[in-house]
Scaffold this active site. Sequence first.
Site, PDB file in Angstrom:
ATOM      1  N   SER A  41       0.827  -1.196   0.000  1.00 23.81           N
ATOM      2  CA  SER A  41       0.000   0.000   0.000  1.00 23.81           C
ATOM      3  C   SER A  41       0.872   1.261   0.000  1.00 23.81           C
ATOM      4  O   SER A  41       1.693   1.449  -0.895  1.00 23.81           O
ATOM      5  CB  SER A  41      -0.959  -0.033   1.193  1.00 23.81           C
ATOM      6  OG  SER A  41      -1.945   0.970   1.068  1.00 23.81           O
ATOM      7  N   ASP A  97      -9.983  -4.917  -4.462  1.00 21.32           N
ATOM      8  CA  ASP A  97      -9.431  -3.854  -3.610  1.00 21.32           C
ATOM      9  C   ASP A  97     -10.300  -2.604  -3.717  1.00 21.32           C
ATOM     10  O   ASP A  97     -10.457  -2.030  -4.798  1.00 21.32           O
ATOM     11  CB  ASP A  97      -7.996  -3.543  -4.048  1.00 21.32           C
ATOM     12  CG  ASP A  97      -7.244  -2.692  -3.033  1.00 21.32           C
ATOM     13  OD1 ASP A  97      -7.888  -1.884  -2.337  1.00 21.32           O
ATOM     14  OD2 ASP A  97      -6.016  -2.828  -2.949  1.00 21.32           O
ATOM     15  N   HIS A 124      -7.929  -5.264  -0.139  1.00 22.32           N
ATOM     16  CA  HIS A 124      -6.715  -4.496   0.139  1.00 22.32           C
ATOM     17  C   HIS A 124      -5.941  -5.200   1.259  1.00 22.32           C
ATOM     18  O   HIS A 124      -5.963  -4.777   2.419  1.00 22.32           O
ATOM     19  CB  HIS A 124      -7.099  -3.067   0.544  1.00 22.32           C
ATOM     20  CG  HIS A 124      -5.932  -2.133   0.604  1.00 22.32           C
ATOM     21  ND1 HIS A 124      -5.206  -1.777  -0.508  1.00 22.32           N
ATOM     22  CD2 HIS A 124      -5.359  -1.483   1.656  1.00 22.32           C
ATOM     23  CE1 HIS A 124      -4.251  -0.937  -0.157  1.00 22.32           C
ATOM     24  NE2 HIS A 124      -4.319  -0.752   1.151  1.00 22.32           N
TER      25      HIS A 124
END
Length: 353
Positions: A41, A97, A124
């Site tokens: 991320s 996601d 995610h």
Amino acid sequence: MVQLRASSPWRKICCKDQHLSQLALTKEWSKGGYDAILGFSQGAILAAALCTRLLEKGQPPRFAIFLSGFGKPKPAGFTFPESPMPIPSLHMWGDADEHIPSWTSKVLAERFDNPQVHAHAGHHIVPQKAADVNIILSFIEMIGQPKATSNGITKTGGPASPGYPGIPCDELVVALRRYSAPRQTAYAMEELEHPGTGTYERLVALLLGKDYASMSHGACRTSEDAVRVRLAGGWQDVTLHSGAKAMLLRTPTAQWLLAVLPADVKLSWKKLRAMHGKGTRIATEEEVVEVTGCLPGAVPPMAAAFPRQAAVVADVTLPEVINFNCGLRTRSIQMKRQCYESVQPATFADIIE
């Protein structure tokens, strides 16, 4: 921290924090003992920034792995190099996601030279399913494989990190092996373009449990190019004659026929039309894509892997060991003719000039 609004009052703080983080990571890297970078991320964009900085310093990582990374928006004060970074990289993201859309993960992938990409079915998250972990394992093992250099000395796939000359992350590979699942593969972005990887994947499934060798290489369309890249990749005794050339044909009875012959000889239209009809013709490029699921030059001699049905006629002079592109212009397979015959039903006949 990534800012979506340039007017945000946090912009200067975030830029400063990102710069300090890069300095701290670069300092730690310079101590030695590290081989690669992995980021998830927002950590993935920091990992990309670290790759940029280390590349500028002449200390690039041997490889980098980005999980749910993004190329847009960029953090304040960060600029990608103008050219794709020559660092082996794997980029993974979740199709479900809800935070990082796949298109921006692809933007990040395009900042690297010849990136490997894989989309998992999750959200995610750091992927933990065995099949996804095996993607990472395959990538790391590929980087660690010895490669021949111009002076004949072998080396591992990426540049060595300071103070640590060994194959990267042996302990990580051992740990990842604890996750057992059928081995999958990551793809270069060009391999995912139309018509895709379907024929390649069906072919690999057909060969499950069979004895064969496979190789990834630069894209090649002609038989001559294929010989060159296979020899460069370390395969021995590769010749034009060992290449199994596959030609898609259309018979007068509207049937598809795959003619398989050594790459150094020509198809005898006289003999073939005597067998299958005077109007037998070669398929157009559009028909090749539709019937085989492959681009011209990538068609394997195995019609059993095609999305459309086709019969196979192979020349009797097909050698005992054959090489062929296996549904993608960037991948080759080598196998014994006996193995080929056990997988692909074919009529063997004299079909060459």
